[in-house]
Write a protein that holds these residues in place. Structure first.
Motif, PDB file in Angstrom:
ATOM      1  N   GLY A  35       0.720  -1.089   0.290  1.00 47.23           N
ATOM      2  CA  GLY A  35       0.124  -0.022   0.032  1.00 47.23           C
ATOM      3  C   GLY A  35       0.750   1.278   0.087  1.00 47.23           C
ATOM      4  O   GLY A  35       0.471   2.255  -0.836  1.00 47.23           O
ATOM      5  N   ASP A  36       2.167   1.183   0.835  1.00 46.45           N
ATOM      6  CA  ASP A  36       2.858   2.442   0.775  1.00 46.45           C
ATOM      7  C   ASP A  36       3.404   2.825  -0.293  1.00 46.45           C
ATOM      8  O   ASP A  36       3.653   3.939  -0.999  1.00 46.45           O
ATOM      9  N   SER A  37       3.836   1.521  -1.213  1.00 48.03           N
ATOM     10  CA  SER A  37       4.527   1.767  -2.538  1.00 48.03           C
ATOM     11  C   SER A  37       3.424   2.220  -3.526  1.00 48.03           C
ATOM     12  O   SER A  37       3.616   3.258  -4.477  1.00 48.03           O
ATOM     13  N   LEU A  38       2.228   1.659  -3.455  1.00 50.32           N
ATOM     14  CA  LEU A  38       1.110   2.083  -4.353  1.00 50.32           C
ATOM     15  C   LEU A  38       1.010   3.742  -4.100  1.00 50.32           C
ATOM     16  O   LEU A  38       0.771   4.481  -5.267  1.00 50.32           O
ATOM     17  N   ASN A  39       0.954   4.427  -2.888  1.00 53.87           N
ATOM     18  CA  ASN A  39       0.508   5.589  -2.509  1.00 53.87           C
ATOM     19  C   ASN A  39       1.649   6.538  -3.148  1.00 53.87           C
ATOM     20  O   ASN A  39       1.534   7.568  -3.722  1.00 53.87           O
ATOM     21  N   PHE A  40       3.137   6.019  -2.985  1.00 51.91           N
ATOM     22  CA  PHE A  40       3.941   6.877  -3.431  1.00 51.91           C
ATOM     23  C   PHE A  40       4.321   6.985  -4.984  1.00 51.91           C
ATOM     24  O   PHE A  40       4.213   8.189  -5.296  1.00 51.91           O
ATOM     25  N   ILE A  41       3.972   5.873  -5.600  1.00 50.99           N
ATOM     26  CA  ILE A  41       4.310   5.784  -7.019  1.00 50.99           C
ATOM     27  C   ILE A  41       3.110   6.435  -7.720  1.00 50.99           C
ATOM     28  O   ILE A  41       3.289   7.322  -8.567  1.00 50.99           O
ATOM     29  N   THR A  42       1.805   6.379  -7.123  1.00 46.16           N
ATOM     30  CA  THR A  42       0.736   7.038  -7.941  1.00 46.16           C
ATOM     31  C   THR A  42       0.460   8.624  -7.467  1.00 46.16           C
ATOM     32  O   THR A  42      -0.146   9.264  -8.084  1.00 46.16           O
ATOM     33  N   GLN A  44       2.754  10.529  -5.797  1.00 44.83           N
ATOM     34  CA  GLN A  44       4.064  11.556  -5.652  1.00 44.83           C
ATOM     35  C   GLN A  44       4.890  11.509  -6.628  1.00 44.83           C
ATOM     36  O   GLN A  44       5.297  12.455  -7.579  1.00 44.83           O
ATOM     37  N   LEU A  45       5.512  10.234  -7.110  1.00 41.54           N
ATOM     38  CA  LEU A  45       6.403   9.793  -8.105  1.00 41.54           C
ATOM     39  C   LEU A  45       5.984  10.182  -9.259  1.00 41.54           C
ATOM     40  O   LEU A  45       6.610  10.903 -10.100  1.00 41.54           O
ATOM     41  N   THR A  46       4.684   9.791  -9.976  1.00 40.36           N
ATOM     42  CA  THR A  46       4.112   9.937 -11.068  1.00 40.36           C
ATOM     43  C   THR A  46       3.818  11.252 -11.737  1.00 40.36           C
ATOM     44  O   THR A  46       4.362  11.774 -12.542  1.00 40.36           O
ATOM     45  N   PRO A  47       3.133  11.972 -10.638  1.00 36.62           N
ATOM     46  CA  PRO A  47       2.995  13.330 -10.975  1.00 36.62           C
ATOM     47  C   PRO A  47       4.031  14.188 -11.109  1.00 36.62           C
ATOM     48  O   PRO A  47       4.064  15.144 -11.855  1.00 36.62           O
ATOM     49  N   ASN A  48       5.123  13.806 -10.299  1.00 37.37           N
ATOM     50  CA  ASN A  48       6.381  14.478 -10.343  1.00 37.37           C
ATOM     51  C   ASN A  48       7.050  14.447 -11.702  1.00 37.37           C
ATOM     52  O   ASN A  48       7.824  15.139 -12.278  1.00 37.37           O
ATOM     53  N   TRP A  49       6.972  13.045 -11.808  1.00 39.29           N
ATOM     54  CA  TRP A  49       7.480  13.086 -13.307  1.00 39.29           C
ATOM     55  C   TRP A  49       6.790  13.494 -14.467  1.00 39.29           C
ATOM     56  O   TRP A  49       7.522  14.119 -15.383  1.00 39.29           O
ATOM     57  N   MET A 108       3.204   3.149 -17.424  1.00 35.17           N
ATOM     58  CA  MET A 108       3.066   1.287 -17.305  1.00 35.17           C
ATOM     59  C   MET A 108       3.109   0.984 -15.548  1.00 35.17           C
ATOM     60  O   MET A 108       2.256   0.330 -15.311  1.00 35.17           O
ATOM     61  N   ILE A 109       4.028   1.280 -15.086  1.00 40.30           N
ATOM     62  CA  ILE A 109       4.179   0.721 -13.552  1.00 40.30           C
ATOM     63  C   ILE A 109       3.280   1.287 -12.861  1.00 40.30           C
ATOM     64  O   ILE A 109       2.564   0.859 -11.957  1.00 40.30           O
ATOM     65  N   ASN A 110       3.009   2.665 -13.068  1.00 40.58           N
ATOM     66  CA  ASN A 110       1.816   3.592 -12.336  1.00 40.58           C
ATOM     67  C   ASN A 110       0.664   2.705 -12.563  1.00 40.58           C
ATOM     68  O   ASN A 110      -0.235   2.631 -11.518  1.00 40.58           O
ATOM     69  N   CYS A 111       0.259   2.379 -13.649  1.00 38.28           N
ATOM     70  CA  CYS A 111      -0.917   1.672 -13.929  1.00 38.28           C
ATOM     71  C   CYS A 111      -1.021   0.307 -13.530  1.00 38.28           C
ATOM     72  O   CYS A 111      -2.044   0.076 -12.753  1.00 38.28           O
ATOM     73  N   LEU A 112       0.055  -0.239 -13.430  1.00 33.42           N
ATOM     74  CA  LEU A 112      -0.244  -1.755 -12.746  1.00 33.42           C
ATOM     75  C   LEU A 112      -0.169  -1.649 -11.288  1.00 33.42           C
ATOM     76  O   LEU A 112      -0.790  -2.222 -10.773  1.00 33.42           O
ATOM     77  N   MET A 113       0.686  -0.599 -10.575  1.00 33.67           N
ATOM     78  CA  MET A 113       0.372  -0.407  -8.990  1.00 33.67           C
ATOM     79  C   MET A 113      -1.193  -0.179  -9.025  1.00 33.67           C
ATOM     80  O   MET A 113      -1.599  -0.658  -7.963  1.00 33.67           O
ATOM     81  N   ASP A 114      -1.604   0.676  -9.748  1.00 37.77           N
ATOM     82  CA  ASP A 114      -3.154   1.417  -9.312  1.00 37.77           C
ATOM     83  C   ASP A 114      -4.014   0.138  -9.474  1.00 37.77           C
ATOM     84  O   ASP A 114      -5.184   0.181  -9.053  1.00 37.77           O
ATOM     85  N   SER A 115      -3.695  -0.874 -10.573  1.00 35.44           N
ATOM     86  CA  SER A 115      -4.419  -1.970 -10.697  1.00 35.44           C
ATOM     87  C   SER A 115      -4.689  -2.866  -9.449  1.00 35.44           C
ATOM     88  O   SER A 115      -5.502  -3.794  -9.432  1.00 35.44           O
ATOM     89  N   GLN A 184      12.318  10.281   3.848  1.00 33.76           N
ATOM     90  CA  GLN A 184      10.889  10.546   4.846  1.00 33.76           C
ATOM     91  C   GLN A 184      10.148  11.528   4.501  1.00 33.76           C
ATOM     92  O   GLN A 184       9.076  11.433   4.289  1.00 33.76           O
ATOM     93  N   ALA A 185      10.768  12.608   3.955  1.00 30.54           N
ATOM     94  CA  ALA A 185      10.042  13.749   3.639  1.00 30.54           C
ATOM     95  C   ALA A 185       9.423  13.705   2.226  1.00 30.54           C
ATOM     96  O   ALA A 185       8.418  13.990   2.208  1.00 30.54           O
ATOM     97  N   GLY A 186      10.170  12.728   1.188  1.00 30.00           N
ATOM     98  CA  GLY A 186       9.591  12.738   0.033  1.00 30.00           C
ATOM     99  C   GLY A 186       8.504  11.844   0.116  1.00 30.00           C
ATOM    100  O   GLY A 186       7.786  11.751  -1.046  1.00 30.00           O
ATOM    101  N   LEU A 187       8.290  10.708   0.902  1.00 28.23           N
ATOM    102  CA  LEU A 187       7.179   9.948   0.744  1.00 28.23           C
ATOM    103  C   LEU A 187       5.918  10.918   1.026  1.00 28.23           C
ATOM    104  O   LEU A 187       4.780  10.435   0.255  1.00 28.23           O
ATOM    105  N   ASP A 188       5.822  11.958   1.359  1.00 32.13           N
ATOM    106  CA  ASP A 188       4.442  12.668   1.565  1.00 32.13           C
ATOM    107  C   ASP A 188       4.635  13.837   0.728  1.00 32.13           C
ATOM    108  O   ASP A 188       3.535  14.384   0.437  1.00 32.13           O
ATOM    109  N   ASP A 189       5.888  14.575   0.424  1.00 30.19           N
ATOM    110  CA  ASP A 189       5.901  15.778  -0.391  1.00 30.19           C
ATOM    111  C   ASP A 189       7.277  15.621  -1.367  1.00 30.19           C
ATOM    112  O   ASP A 189       8.316  16.392  -1.011  1.00 30.19           O
ATOM    113  N   LEU A 190       7.202  14.775  -2.266  1.00 30.70           N
ATOM    114  CA  LEU A 190       8.458  14.693  -3.105  1.00 30.70           C
ATOM    115  C   LEU A 190       8.690  16.109  -3.859  1.00 30.70           C
ATOM    116  O   LEU A 190       9.927  16.341  -4.020  1.00 30.70           O
TER     117      LEU A 190
END
Length: 205
Positions: A35-42, A44-49, A108-115, A184-190
């Motif tokens: 769940g934490d991986s899903l939350n971060f990737i969808t 934080q990570l993908t929107p910033n990318w 693609m990874i974002n979509c797989l995580m969200d699935s 730690q900070a990047g998990l919530d505000d990358l």
């Protein structure tokens, strides 16, 4: 007196300055059903990318707290969230092997995580994103073969060799270095971490 060479020089300098935005490499060690991986990737990570584009060099490592044991010429895996997560990790390892460009593998990874481990996730995501670099059949063939096991084992070796050792997922390296405060900070505000520490001065901050 009008000097076209001066105008050209000014435009060239402005273009170079605009193209000189800093960049950062992010390496993300994660698990397909975490769940934490899903939350971060969808969130934080993908929107910033999407915002920073090629200024973010993203490398995905789908293994996390899993373990492996050699069985004959291949490998057996145990995963934190059960056998389905091992399958999901293999699927993502195969996708990353078959889809080399970030313009395709990040969404693609974002979509797989969200699935969240849906049975036909690879097929659905490839179709939704209009990715033709590989097919669901090729991904599944890889994931169900020694090839998928070997790819996941390689991620496992890399994950287990981390220093300091991973104790939480997602585990994030910035420019190949683990910095606890940035993680730690990047998990919530990358975005804040990137703009304050790694992309300071970027026109996109």
């Amino acid at each position: 007196m009008f000097d076209p060479n001066l105008v050209f020089s000014v435009i060239l300098a402005a273009t170079i300055a605009q193209a000189a935005d800093p960049s950062v490499k992010l390496t993300v060690y994660y698990e397909s059903l975490c769940g934490d991986s899903l939350n971060f990737i969808t969130t934080q990570l993908t929107p910033n990318w999407q915002h920073f584009g090629e200024d973010l060099d993203i490398s995905f490592k789908p293994f996390g707290k899993a373990d492996f044991m050699e069985t004959g010429s291949s490998w057996n895996f145990t995963c934190q969230h059960g056998p389905e997560e091992c399958v999901g990790n293999k699927v993502q390892a195969c996708v990353l092997n078959q889809v080399p460009e970030p313009e395709e593998y990040v969404p693609m990874i974002n979509c797989l995580m969200d699935s969240r481990g849906a049975e036909n996730a690879a097929a659905d995501c490839l179709a939704d994103l209009d990715i033709s670099t590989t097919t669901a059949e090729e991904v599944n063939e890889c994931a169900n073969s020694d090839e998928g096991s070997n790819l996941l084992h390689e991620y496992g070796i890399e994950t287990k060799n981390l220093d300091p050792k991973l104790y939480f997922v997602p585990w994030i390296l910035f420019n190949d270095v683990f910095d606890n405060d940035s993680w730690q900070a990047g998990l919530d505000d990358l975005r804040e971490v990137l703009c304050s520490k790694f992309l300071a001065g970027s026109s996109k901050c």
